[in-house]
Design an enzyme around this catalytic site. Structure first.
Site, short mmCIF file in Angstrom:
data_model
loop_
_atom_site.label_atom_id
_atom_site.label_comp_id
_atom_site.label_asym_id
_atom_site.label_seq_id
_atom_site.Cartn_x
_atom_site.Cartn_y
_atom_site.Cartn_z
N HIS A 1 14.34 12.96 67.28
CA HIS A 1 14.11 11.53 67.05
C HIS A 1 13.28 11.39 65.79
O HIS A 1 12.28 12.09 65.63
CB HIS A 1 13.37 10.92 68.25
N GLU B 1 20.32 -0.84 68.33
CA GLU B 1 19.88 0.49 67.88
C GLU B 1 20.93 1.09 66.96
O GLU B 1 22.07 0.60 66.91
CB GLU B 1 19.61 1.40 69.09
N HIS C 1 13.96 15.64 70.93
CA HIS C 1 14.03 14.47 71.81
C HIS C 1 15.03 14.63 72.95
O HIS C 1 14.75 14.20 74.07
CB HIS C 1 14.43 13.27 70.93
N ARG D 1 24.41 12.26 70.18
CA ARG D 1 24.34 11.19 71.19
C ARG D 1 24.03 9.85 70.54
O ARG D 1 23.08 9.72 69.76
CB ARG D 1 23.24 11.52 72.21
N ARG E 1 20.99 8.66 64.12
CA ARG E 1 19.68 9.31 64.27
C ARG E 1 19.59 10.67 63.57
O ARG E 1 18.56 11.01 63.00
CB ARG E 1 19.43 9.48 65.76
P1 FAD Z 1 14.39 13.18 83.89
O1 FAD Z 1 14.19 11.73 83.85
O2 FAD Z 1 13.77 14.00 82.87
O3 FAD Z 1 13.96 13.70 85.32
C1 FAD Z 1 13.92 15.07 85.60
C2 FAD Z 1 13.26 15.23 86.94
O4 FAD Z 1 13.39 16.57 87.40
C3 FAD Z 1 11.76 14.97 86.92
O5 FAD Z 1 11.43 14.27 88.10
C4 FAD Z 1 11.14 16.37 86.94
O6 FAD Z 1 9.85 16.42 87.46
C5 FAD Z 1 12.13 17.07 87.85
N1 FAD Z 1 12.20 18.53 87.70
C6 FAD Z 1 12.47 19.26 86.60
N2 FAD Z 1 12.47 20.57 86.89
C7 FAD Z 1 12.20 20.67 88.22
C8 FAD Z 1 12.04 21.77 89.11
N3 FAD Z 1 12.16 23.04 88.71
N4 FAD Z 1 11.74 21.50 90.40
C9 FAD Z 1 11.58 20.22 90.83
N5 FAD Z 1 11.72 19.15 90.02
C10 FAD Z 1 12.01 19.38 88.74
N6 FAD Z 1 17.59 7.54 76.77
C11 FAD Z 1 18.20 6.34 76.77
O7 FAD Z 1 19.38 6.24 77.14
N7 FAD Z 1 17.50 5.24 76.36
C12 FAD Z 1 16.21 5.28 75.96
O8 FAD Z 1 15.63 4.27 75.63
C13 FAD Z 1 15.57 6.54 75.94
N8 FAD Z 1 14.29 6.65 75.52
C14 FAD Z 1 13.66 7.85 75.63
C15 FAD Z 1 12.31 7.94 75.30
C16 FAD Z 1 11.63 9.13 75.46
C17 FAD Z 1 10.17 9.22 75.10
C18 FAD Z 1 12.32 10.26 75.95
C19 FAD Z 1 11.60 11.56 76.15
C20 FAD Z 1 13.67 10.19 76.25
C21 FAD Z 1 14.35 9.00 76.10
N9 FAD Z 1 15.70 8.88 76.42
C22 FAD Z 1 16.30 7.66 76.38
C23 FAD Z 1 16.39 9.99 77.05
C24 FAD Z 1 16.41 9.74 78.56
O9 FAD Z 1 15.18 9.17 78.94
C25 FAD Z 1 16.64 11.01 79.36
O10 FAD Z 1 17.75 11.71 78.85
C26 FAD Z 1 16.92 10.64 80.81
O11 FAD Z 1 15.87 9.85 81.30
C27 FAD Z 1 17.06 11.91 81.64
O12 FAD Z 1 17.11 11.53 82.98
P2 FAD Z 1 17.28 12.66 84.07
O13 FAD Z 1 17.30 11.97 85.39
O14 FAD Z 1 18.39 13.54 83.72
O15 FAD Z 1 15.97 13.55 83.91
C1 SIN Z 2 14.41 4.95 71.55
O1 SIN Z 2 13.91 4.01 72.16
O2 SIN Z 2 14.38 5.06 70.32
C2 SIN Z 2 15.04 6.05 72.32
C3 SIN Z 2 16.42 5.69 72.65
C4 SIN Z 2 17.19 6.91 73.07
O3 SIN Z 2 16.71 8.03 72.99
O4 SIN Z 2 18.34 6.72 73.46
#
Ligand code: FAD
Ligand code: SIN
Length: 528
Positions: A236, A119, A345, A380, A284
């Site tokens: 993104h 990437e 994103h 990032r 990005r």
């Molecule tokens: P999340 O995975 O967002 O989980 C948050 C949780 O909190 C959820 O279960 C939600 O329901 C819960 N929640 C929120 N508010 C409340 C509340 N008030 N009460 C109860 N529950 C609540 N990053 C990478 O490193 N690699 C990738 O390939 C990548 N691809 C991505 C693709 C997409 C489409 C997106 C949107 C993001 C991507 N990212 C990627 C970023 C990465 O996915 C996120 O930053 C990461 O998954 C966040 O994880 P988290 O556990 O902090 O939160």
């Molecule tokens: C992607 O697959 O392009 C998302 C990767 C990321 O947000 O880190």
């Protein structure tokens, strides 16, 4: 009468950060994990590209650290970058052993190796992935592990509405709402971990699912925690033009460009070579700004991502979900370029935490996207967020084991949320729509002083109007209040940075100013 619950450790959120922390912290006592939708619903679930870690023989944590620091535009903290890149590889292997089925192959010596993706901003192939469904695989594997551990009570459809503090200012639980019945429930805990994810729903166009309403950042901020670097919002460059899957634009992973796909204008020009020597694989922020500039100067609604020169077999094997979703929109990406547009994103800022995931409020931890650890700085590096969430969830649990969890909280007075009324929910919907448009227009990829000032003034008015929603025991009302809170944090932070750095680009101050090589810290005194 509200319900009452008591636990040792309360975890809010079932993405990678919450699930991994819950698994690891269950050594210490009773863990209650609440999540506002179904167990797998999270940003994690939609991650495509993968998780960055220096696992290859031609790679090293130091090289991963250099790429992370270079992308962070002077604000990534070297000690934190070192810590994450050094501990990452072993943790990613543990994640695999816990049941997350990453894509692998067997090498000439008969050893299983990760199939590594590429990437932007990475000078090695180091993205561990599960085809283009990395996040789904992580969620399935971790939810399975949490459920089979028998140590964690996982409660779906429960919304954390407000944190509870005792007289000394220590966080001792939260007030939550059952999303089915609206019933308020008071949860008392010895320690609380916020793992609530990002804020993408503050923008009109976002890759983030509907859960990404900044609840944890807003609740923590209201409870007195300091918040850092909220101006650094990552856009993104390649979401599928016109897609809207339940409020989320469908992402076309950067890994597609990692395999050689090229960004082109609608008349076929590979425009990125005019902007950066790494062309379509430039960092990005540069790609998103370039796509935005091309669309604006040509008056066009999208640019094209051309993968038609790649082997169809590679596309179908490596990107099955993207290939299938494009087909459902009438695009065969093996033959047709894909129309793409930038979308909000990721938020690099969040609740300020130390190296053990402790916020500035006693008893309150934060990990994952809602936390600001210092890893990303002003920008990032792709695929570093899943890694950061994993490393800091692990460190938080390890530190609790070493230091011990605080004692039982004493009695606390709770001011309960009030029953929901239909008119408030409708007002919340209208406010949300306006703030999403405002943020997209004025706090987006390209910002100006006037735009930020206008957004700040209008957000203050919207917050005034939202005061009537302030105590409603309704998830849509609470989410709108939280979105307004985090939108103000973004705009306030952006106004405190009259320069351009990393993801924050202000047309009136297009250069980086060494005088601003510092974090933007906001607390309640600053925004009240
Ligand atoms: P999340 O995975 O967002 O989980 C948050 C949780 O909190 C959820 O279960 C939600 O329901 C819960 N929640 C929120 N508010 C409340 C509340 N008030 N009460 C109860 N529950 C609540 N990053 C990478 O490193 N690699 C990738 O390939 C990548 N691809 C991505 C693709 C997409 C489409 C997106 C949107 C993001 C991507 N990212 C990627 C970023 C990465 O996915 C996120 O930053 C990461 O998954 C966040 O994880 P988290 O556990 O902090 O939160
Ligand atoms: C992607 O697959 O392009 C998302 C990767 C990321 O947000 O880190």
């Amino acid at each position: 009468m509200p319900g009452h619950l008591s636990t040792d450790i309360l975890v809010v959120g079932s993405g990678i950060a919450g699930l991994w922390f819950a698994l690891r912290a269950s050594r210490l006592g009773r863990v209650l994990l609440i999540t506002k939708k179904s167990d797998v619903e999270s940003a994690t679930n939609y991650a495509q590209g993968g998780i960055a870690a220096a696992t290859a023989e031609n790679d090293a944590p130091g090289l991963h650290a250099s790429d992370t620091l270079a992308t962070g535009a002077g604000l990534a903290r070297p000690a934190i970058v070192r810590l994450v890149t050094e501990t990452g590889p072993a943790l990613v292997r543990e994640l695999h052993e816990t049941g997350v089925g990453f894509s692998t192959y067997v090498d000439a010596r008969g050893r299983e190796q990760f199939d590594l993706g590429q990437e932007g901003g990475h000078h090695r192939r180091r993205i561990v992935h599960a085809a283009d469904r990395t996040g789904l695989e992580i969620e399935r594997g971790l939810v399975r592990a949490v459920k089979s551990s028998g140590q964690v009570m996982l409660s779906e459809e429960h919304f954390a509405a407000e944190l509870l503090l005792d007289d000394s200012g220590r966080c001792v639980g939260c007030q939550m709402l059952s999303t089915d019945s609206g019933e308020p429930i008071v949860v008392r805990a010895r320690v609380v971990m916020l793992a609530t994810g990002g804020i993408g729903q503050a923008y009109r166009h976002t890759t983030n699912p509907r859960i990404a309403t900044g609840d944890g950042i807003a609740m923590g901020f209201r409870a007195g925690a300091r918040v850092a670097n909220m101006e650094f919002i990552q856009f993104h460059p390649t979401s599928l033009y016109g897609s809207d899957i339940n409020g989320r634009a469908f992402l076309i992973s950067e890994a597609v460009r990692g395999e050689g796909a090229i960004l082109r204008t609608r008349d076929g020009e590979p425009f990125m070579s005019r902007y950066h020597p790494d062309a379509s694989l430039a960092p990005r922020d540069i790609v998103a700004r370039a796509a935005d500039a091309e669309m604006k100067s040509r008056g066009e609604d999208y640019v094209l991502l051309d993968a038609t020169h790649l082997a169809p077999e590679l596309i179908r094997r490596r990107f099955p979900t993207i290939h299938q979703t494009c087909l459902e929109s009438g695009i065969d990406m093996t033959k047709d370029p894909i129309p793409v547009v930038p979308a909000a994103h990721y938020v690099c800022g969040g609740l300020e935490v130390n190296e053990w995931s402790e916020t500035t409020v006693s008893g309150l931890l934060a990990a994952g996207e809602c936390a600001c650890t210092g890893l990303h700085g002003a920008n990032r590096l792709a695929s570093n967020s899943l890694l950061e969430a994993l490393v800091f969830a692990e460190r938080a649990a390890d530190h609790l084991v070493e230091a011990g969890i605080p004692g039982e909280p004493g009695d606390i007075a709770v001011s309960l949320l009030l029953p929901e009324d239909g008119a408030a929910v409708r007002r919340a919907g209208a406010l949300r729509e306006e703030l999403q448009g405002l943020m997209w227009q004025h706090a987006g990829i390209v910002r100006t002083d006037d735009g930020l000032r206008h957004a700040g003034d209008r957000l203050a008015e919207l917050c005034e109007q939202a005061s009537s929603l302030g105590r409603a025991a309704s998830v849509p009302c609470r989410e709108t209040v939280n979105l307004l809170e985090v939108a103000r944090l973004v705009v306030t932070s952006a106004r405190l940075r009259p320069e351009s750095r990393g993801l924050h680009y202000n047309q009136d101050h297009p250069q980086m100013d060494p005088g601003f090589a510092r974090d933007t810290i906001v607390d309640r005194a600053r925004i009240a």
